[in-house]
Design a protein around this motif. Structure first.
Motif, PDB file in Angstrom:
ATOM      1  N   THR A   1       0.872  -1.163   0.000  1.00  0.00           N
ATOM      2  CA  THR A   1       0.000   0.000   0.000  1.00  0.00           C
ATOM      3  C   THR A   1       0.914   1.219   0.000  1.00  0.00           C
ATOM      4  O   THR A   1       1.777   1.340   0.880  1.00  0.00           O
ATOM      5  CB  THR A   1      -0.913   0.011   1.243  1.00  0.00           C
TER       6      THR A   1
ATOM      7  N   ARG B   1       1.756   5.435  -1.962  1.00  0.00           N
ATOM      8  CA  ARG B   1       1.346   6.602  -2.754  1.00  0.00           C
ATOM      9  C   ARG B   1       2.248   6.714  -3.978  1.00  0.00           C
ATOM     10  O   ARG B   1       3.452   6.481  -3.888  1.00  0.00           O
ATOM     11  CB  ARG B   1       1.464   7.881  -1.934  1.00  0.00           C
TER      12      ARG B   1
ATOM     13  N   LYS C   1      -3.239   7.157  -3.445  1.00  0.00           N
ATOM     14  CA  LYS C   1      -2.898   5.975  -2.661  1.00  0.00           C
ATOM     15  C   LYS C   1      -3.565   4.754  -3.278  1.00  0.00           C
ATOM     16  O   LYS C   1      -4.715   4.824  -3.704  1.00  0.00           O
ATOM     17  CB  LYS C   1      -3.370   6.161  -1.221  1.00  0.00           C
ATOM     18  N   ALA C   2      -2.832   3.647  -3.321  1.00  0.00           N
ATOM     19  CA  ALA C   2      -3.358   2.412  -3.896  1.00  0.00           C
ATOM     20  C   ALA C   2      -2.663   1.203  -3.283  1.00  0.00           C
ATOM     21  O   ALA C   2      -1.615   1.337  -2.652  1.00  0.00           O
ATOM     22  CB  ALA C   2      -3.164   2.410  -5.414  1.00  0.00           C
ATOM     23  N   VAL C   3      -3.259   0.049  -3.508  1.00  0.00           N
ATOM     24  CA  VAL C   3      -2.607  -1.214  -3.189  1.00  0.00           C
ATOM     25  C   VAL C   3      -2.022  -1.722  -4.505  1.00  0.00           C
ATOM     26  O   VAL C   3      -2.749  -1.921  -5.475  1.00  0.00           O
ATOM     27  CB  VAL C   3      -3.600  -2.245  -2.603  1.00  0.00           C
TER      28      VAL C   3
ATOM     29  N   GLN D   1      -5.122  -1.428  -7.139  1.00  0.00           N
ATOM     30  CA  GLN D   1      -6.457  -1.170  -6.579  1.00  0.00           C
ATOM     31  C   GLN D   1      -6.392   0.147  -5.822  1.00  0.00           C
ATOM     32  O   GLN D   1      -5.713   0.248  -4.804  1.00  0.00           O
ATOM     33  CB  GLN D   1      -6.886  -2.301  -5.636  1.00  0.00           C
TER      34      GLN D   1
ATOM     35  N   LYS E   1      -7.179   3.233  -3.425  1.00  0.00           N
ATOM     36  CA  LYS E   1      -7.714   3.352  -2.067  1.00  0.00           C
ATOM     37  C   LYS E   1      -8.387   4.712  -1.944  1.00  0.00           C
ATOM     38  O   LYS E   1      -8.020   5.655  -2.615  1.00  0.00           O
ATOM     39  CB  LYS E   1      -6.591   3.270  -1.017  1.00  0.00           C
ATOM     40  N   ASP E   2      -9.355   4.802  -1.055  1.00  0.00           N
ATOM     41  CA  ASP E   2     -10.027   6.094  -0.809  1.00  0.00           C
ATOM     42  C   ASP E   2      -9.160   7.002   0.016  1.00  0.00           C
ATOM     43  O   ASP E   2      -8.365   6.646   0.776  1.00  0.00           O
ATOM     44  CB  ASP E   2     -11.354   5.859  -0.087  1.00  0.00           C
TER      45      ASP E   2
END
Length: 97
Positions: free
Chosen positions: A7, A9, A69-71, A94, A96-97
């Protein structure tokens, strides 16, 4: 098995380039900050990871805003045969919020 999930940025991305076969490639930089449990003790981790997106996954990086931000999932591989520094090859994203 070589599977890496992070996870993070997106903090930098290069211009798209193409392989001789015409496959799109984009290099980027990811930053992660968090904690991990090591021998029962929380350890703060802050790191920067060199990453690359090849083929269709490159579109996902191209469309992401810096700071998003994401996975990220993928695998680690040496940069080149001569340069053994590891690079994260992204295969799935994926947001992320």
């Amino acid at each position: 098995m070589n599977h890496f999930t992070l996870t993070a940025r997106l903090v930098a991305k290069d211009a798209i380039r193409f392989t001789p076969a015409g496959i799109p490639v984009m290099h980027c930089q990811l930053e992660h900050a968090g904690e991990a449990n090591e021998v029962g003790v929380a350890r703060k981790i802050q790191m920067s990871v060199e990453a690359i997106a090849i083929g269709p996954i490159q579109k996902g990086i191209e469309q992401m805003d810096l700071g998003a931000k994401a996975v990220f999932e993928g695998f680690l591989a040496p940069k080149t045969l001569r340069n053994q520094r590891l690079v994260f090859h992204i295969t799935h994203i994926q947001l992320k919020d």
